[in-house]
Design an enzyme around this catalytic site. Structure first.
Site, PDB file in Angstrom:
ATOM      1  N   ASN A 120       0.843  -1.192   0.000  1.00 15.53           N
ATOM      2  CA  ASN A 120       0.000   0.000   0.000  1.00 15.53           C
ATOM      3  C   ASN A 120       0.882   1.247   0.000  1.00 15.53           C
ATOM      4  O   ASN A 120       1.985   1.253   0.540  1.00 15.53           O
ATOM      5  CB  ASN A 120      -1.009  -0.008   1.153  1.00 15.53           C
ATOM      6  CG  ASN A 120      -0.393  -0.082   2.533  1.00 15.53           C
ATOM      7  OD1 ASN A 120       0.647  -0.703   2.731  1.00 15.53           O
ATOM      8  ND2 ASN A 120      -1.041   0.546   3.500  1.00 15.53           N
ATOM      9  N   GLU A 124       0.206   5.206   0.719  1.00 17.21           N
ATOM     10  CA  GLU A 124      -0.730   6.249   1.128  1.00 17.21           C
ATOM     11  C   GLU A 124      -0.317   7.605   0.558  1.00 17.21           C
ATOM     12  O   GLU A 124       0.775   7.764   0.006  1.00 17.21           O
ATOM     13  CB  GLU A 124      -0.806   6.297   2.661  1.00 17.21           C
ATOM     14  CG  GLU A 124      -1.423   5.030   3.233  1.00 17.21           C
ATOM     15  CD  GLU A 124      -1.586   5.048   4.740  1.00 17.21           C
ATOM     16  OE1 GLU A 124      -2.280   4.162   5.256  1.00 17.21           O
ATOM     17  OE2 GLU A 124      -1.015   5.943   5.405  1.00 17.21           O
ATOM     18  N   ASN A 125      -1.239   8.567   0.712  1.00 16.79           N
ATOM     19  CA  ASN A 125      -1.010   9.905   0.167  1.00 16.79           C
ATOM     20  C   ASN A 125      -1.612  10.920   1.132  1.00 16.79           C
ATOM     21  O   ASN A 125      -2.651  10.652   1.738  1.00 16.79           O
ATOM     22  CB  ASN A 125      -1.679   9.997  -1.212  1.00 16.79           C
ATOM     23  CG  ASN A 125      -1.256  11.224  -1.972  1.00 16.79           C
ATOM     24  OD1 ASN A 125      -1.651  12.343  -1.657  1.00 16.79           O
ATOM     25  ND2 ASN A 125      -0.440  11.009  -2.981  1.00 16.79           N
ATOM     26  N   ALA A 126      -0.992  12.086   1.249  1.00 14.35           N
ATOM     27  CA  ALA A 126      -1.522  13.148   2.107  1.00 14.35           C
ATOM     28  C   ALA A 126      -2.942  13.521   1.693  1.00 14.35           C
ATOM     29  O   ALA A 126      -3.762  13.891   2.528  1.00 14.35           O
ATOM     30  CB  ALA A 126      -0.612  14.369   2.065  1.00 14.35           C
ATOM     31  N   TYR A 167      -5.796  11.786   1.092  1.00 13.98           N
ATOM     32  CA  TYR A 167      -6.103  10.392   1.425  1.00 13.98           C
ATOM     33  C   TYR A 167      -6.706   9.533   0.307  1.00 13.98           C
ATOM     34  O   TYR A 167      -6.289   8.402   0.114  1.00 13.98           O
ATOM     35  CB  TYR A 167      -7.013  10.322   2.651  1.00 13.98           C
ATOM     36  CG  TYR A 167      -6.350  10.713   3.955  1.00 13.98           C
ATOM     37  CD1 TYR A 167      -5.016  11.085   4.030  1.00 13.98           C
ATOM     38  CD2 TYR A 167      -7.074  10.700   5.133  1.00 13.98           C
ATOM     39  CE1 TYR A 167      -4.426  11.450   5.228  1.00 13.98           C
ATOM     40  CE2 TYR A 167      -6.488  11.059   6.347  1.00 13.98           C
ATOM     41  CZ  TYR A 167      -5.168  11.426   6.388  1.00 13.98           C
ATOM     42  OH  TYR A 167      -4.577  11.765   7.574  1.00 13.98           O
ATOM     43  N   CYS A 175      -3.973   0.709  -2.732  1.00 11.61           N
ATOM     44  CA  CYS A 175      -3.956  -0.531  -1.959  1.00 11.61           C
ATOM     45  C   CYS A 175      -2.874  -1.476  -2.486  1.00 11.61           C
ATOM     46  O   CYS A 175      -2.508  -1.439  -3.666  1.00 11.61           O
ATOM     47  CB  CYS A 175      -5.297  -1.247  -2.060  1.00 11.61           C
ATOM     48  SG  CYS A 175      -6.668  -0.409  -1.253  1.00 11.61           S
ATOM     49  N   GLU A 179      -3.129  -4.656  -3.060  1.00 13.00           N
ATOM     50  CA  GLU A 179      -3.650  -5.564  -4.083  1.00 13.00           C
ATOM     51  C   GLU A 179      -3.635  -4.895  -5.453  1.00 13.00           C
ATOM     52  O   GLU A 179      -3.293  -5.516  -6.460  1.00 13.00           O
ATOM     53  CB  GLU A 179      -5.083  -5.999  -3.743  1.00 13.00           C
ATOM     54  CG  GLU A 179      -5.209  -6.757  -2.435  1.00 13.00           C
ATOM     55  CD  GLU A 179      -5.472  -5.848  -1.238  1.00 13.00           C
ATOM     56  OE1 GLU A 179      -5.041  -4.670  -1.252  1.00 13.00           O
ATOM     57  OE2 GLU A 179      -6.123  -6.325  -0.285  1.00 13.00           O
ATOM     58  N   CYS A 212     -10.175  -4.877   0.368  1.00 16.46           N
ATOM     59  CA  CYS A 212     -11.299  -3.948   0.512  1.00 16.46           C
ATOM     60  C   CYS A 212     -12.275  -4.160  -0.656  1.00 16.46           C
ATOM     61  O   CYS A 212     -11.971  -4.870  -1.622  1.00 16.46           O
ATOM     62  CB  CYS A 212     -10.789  -2.496   0.544  1.00 16.46           C
ATOM     63  SG  CYS A 212     -10.294  -1.838  -1.066  1.00 16.46           S
ATOM     64  N   CYS A 237     -10.877  -3.360  -4.096  1.00 15.35           N
ATOM     65  CA  CYS A 237      -9.895  -4.341  -4.572  1.00 15.35           C
ATOM     66  C   CYS A 237     -10.560  -5.659  -4.952  1.00 15.35           C
ATOM     67  O   CYS A 237     -10.087  -6.353  -5.855  1.00 15.35           O
ATOM     68  CB  CYS A 237      -8.803  -4.558  -3.536  1.00 15.35           C
ATOM     69  SG  CYS A 237      -7.620  -3.193  -3.516  1.00 15.35           S
TER      70      CYS A 237
HETATM   71 ZN   LIG Z   1      -8.149  -2.147  -1.571  1.00 17.37          ZN
END
Ligand SMILES: [Zn+2]
Length: 146
Positions: free
Chosen positions: A48, A50-52, A54, A59, A61, A96, A99
């Site tokens: 994964n 992430e990014n500021a 959001y 993900c 996957e 999730c 995904c």
């Molecule tokens: Zn996902």
């Protein structure tokens, strides 16, 4: 269901754990690694990111599927996901909702989804169990020739 050998499971676990170690998760601290087994027996991993901002995060996957497509394959047989569940198995990570749909694009409803954590391999599912009555590319009409 596509049956996995012990070696394939172990190779998926190793790849997903190595990917998880590279996760970029400064906001949630929830690190995830995923490894996809393609129809040629190759493994593609992702973590994964992430990014500021959001919603722009990615993900594990999705990253693993992108690596599979980059390698020239669009058929997945299995995916193993390593999340932040503890050693008792509490909090097994499954893909999730988004995904699950991404996996449906490249896998049949029989696609094997395996949960794992840092200590063990956990429960397995089919995509049909996690995304019942799914919509996939087989539902679309044939495309016109290019
Ligand atoms: Zn996902």
């Amino acid at each position: 269901m596509f049956n996995l050998t012990q070696t394939q499971q172990q190779d998926l676990l190793t790849a997903a754990r190595l990917a998880r170690a590279q996760a970029y998760a400064p906001y949630s601290g929830y690190r995830v690694g995923a490894a996809v087994l393609d129809d040629q027996g190759r493994i593609h991993a992702g973590c994964n990111v992430e990014n500021a901002a959001y919603p722009e995060g990615l993900c594990a996957e999705a990253a693993a599927l992108a690596a599979m497509v980059l390698a020239g394959t669009t058929r997945a047989h299995a995916v193993l996901v390593v999340g932040s569940g503890d050693e008792t198995g509490a909090g097994w990570t499954t893909p999730c909702g988004g995904c699950r749909q991404k996996l449906r694009e490249f896998g049949s409803p029989d696609l094997v989804i395996i949960s794992a954590n840092g200590a063990a391999i956990g429960p397995s599912f089919t995509l049909a169990q996690l995304l019942p009555d799914s919509f996939g590319p087989d539902h679309l009409p044939p495309r016109l020739p290019d």
